[in-house]
Design an enzyme around this catalytic site. Sequence first.
Site, mmCIF file in Angstrom:
data_model
loop_
_atom_site.group_PDB
_atom_site.id
_atom_site.type_symbol
_atom_site.label_atom_id
_atom_site.label_comp_id
_atom_site.label_asym_id
_atom_site.label_seq_id
_atom_site.Cartn_x
_atom_site.Cartn_y
_atom_site.Cartn_z
ATOM 1 N N LYS A 73 38.162 32.252 37.163
ATOM 2 C CA LYS A 73 36.796 32.008 36.961
ATOM 3 C C LYS A 73 36.432 30.375 37.426
ATOM 4 O O LYS A 73 37.272 29.653 36.198
ATOM 5 C CB LYS A 73 36.238 32.148 35.438
ATOM 6 C CG LYS A 73 36.670 33.563 35.085
ATOM 7 C CD LYS A 73 35.872 34.547 35.921
ATOM 8 C CE LYS A 73 36.147 36.144 35.678
ATOM 9 N NZ LYS A 73 35.566 37.027 36.577
ATOM 10 N N LYS B 286 29.234 47.861 38.805
ATOM 11 C CA LYS B 286 29.642 47.734 37.321
ATOM 12 C C LYS B 286 28.517 48.916 36.652
ATOM 13 O O LYS B 286 27.249 48.545 36.749
ATOM 14 C CB LYS B 286 29.320 46.307 36.421
ATOM 15 C CG LYS B 286 30.388 45.336 37.113
ATOM 16 C CD LYS B 286 30.601 43.957 36.599
ATOM 17 C CE LYS B 286 31.321 43.044 36.866
ATOM 18 N NZ LYS B 286 31.217 41.640 36.457
#
Length: 369
Positions: free
Chosen positions: A165, A265
């Site tokens: 990240k 997702k």
Amino acid sequence: MKITKIEVFQLDLPLTKPYYLSGGRLKFEKIDSTFVRIETDEGIHGWGEGCPWGHTYLPAHGPGIRAGIETLAPFLIGENPCALRHINRVMDTQLPGHEYVKSAIDMACWDILGKQAGLPVYMLMGAPEPTPVPVLSSISTGTSESMLELIGEAAEKGYKDHSAKVGGTDIEADIERINGIEAGLQPGHKVTFDVNRAWEPCTAIAVLNAVKTRSWIEQPCETLDQVGVVARRVPQPILLDECMTTYQDHLEAWKNECGNGVKIKPNRVGGLTKALQIRDFAVSIGWHMNIEDLGGSCLADTAAIHLASSCPNDLNMSSWLSHYHLSVDPIPANQGARNVNGFATPPSLPGLGVEPMLDVLGNPVAVYV
Ligand code: MG
């Protein structure tokens, strides 16, 4: 077969340690999960779970799932849970949008369909066998040294694919992070740099033309149009994530060359049924995919692994498992898709193959009959 009862459970899932995205802009300490148990007149029941990653990651809200189910439940009682397209049309008619509300219901219906057919969900989705799926680590934002330390810890558990990240306000710090991680990666390991939409297009273009990596860059900016501007001006392949909700978003992204792959997702797109349609579209155009859920326990992870396992291997990259970040596990340890030496395999029992423990879930917070 008819739906006779929908029970809704709420469970807070604390993270084992705080988790940071977007250069520390977003912090998470627990996630709010909704479990759904759907009962039918034939004695078969199914389980689903919807769990946004906190309130700030996406326009998806844990308590909003339960409010949405309260609206939808009267229209679902009496419907056939095995008629998945019909169930989705009913939900889309009675509550347009709000896709994240619908995934737990859709998931429970897939569980029922599998139990009714005597087949595991991966097979209903087209797979002849339970292909093991490589797992993807999720590396919280920090310095390149601290992030390499986390990558090392994940490597010890078998992870070879890492989602690092990045994406702060300090451009130089991001260039250092990306170059440092890329240089320190063990042989045979891969990394995706996930910006979680933190950059403006001009920042993304500057950083991505300054770094050496040719690894995947994920969701550099907020909107699909912004990501498209970046994708056409940088040398790295671009993976789309947060800005992709509807099937139409995927068509737009493909037509406008906004990326080379997508994270699918189920909770973000409205459930397994819609995720499967998007998966098939991605296969048809040759996009690479990570298939995983937004968050949740081993139930949500296992549902996503059924879908990922049925994806052609050359396009399926790897899947993150949310439940390894949590200190509560409502699923028995011998059930579900777990990390075994860097791979997760869907159960071969009928349905999803997961039965949450009622003593962990507690009493239902709502019952619809
Ligand atoms: Mg992402």
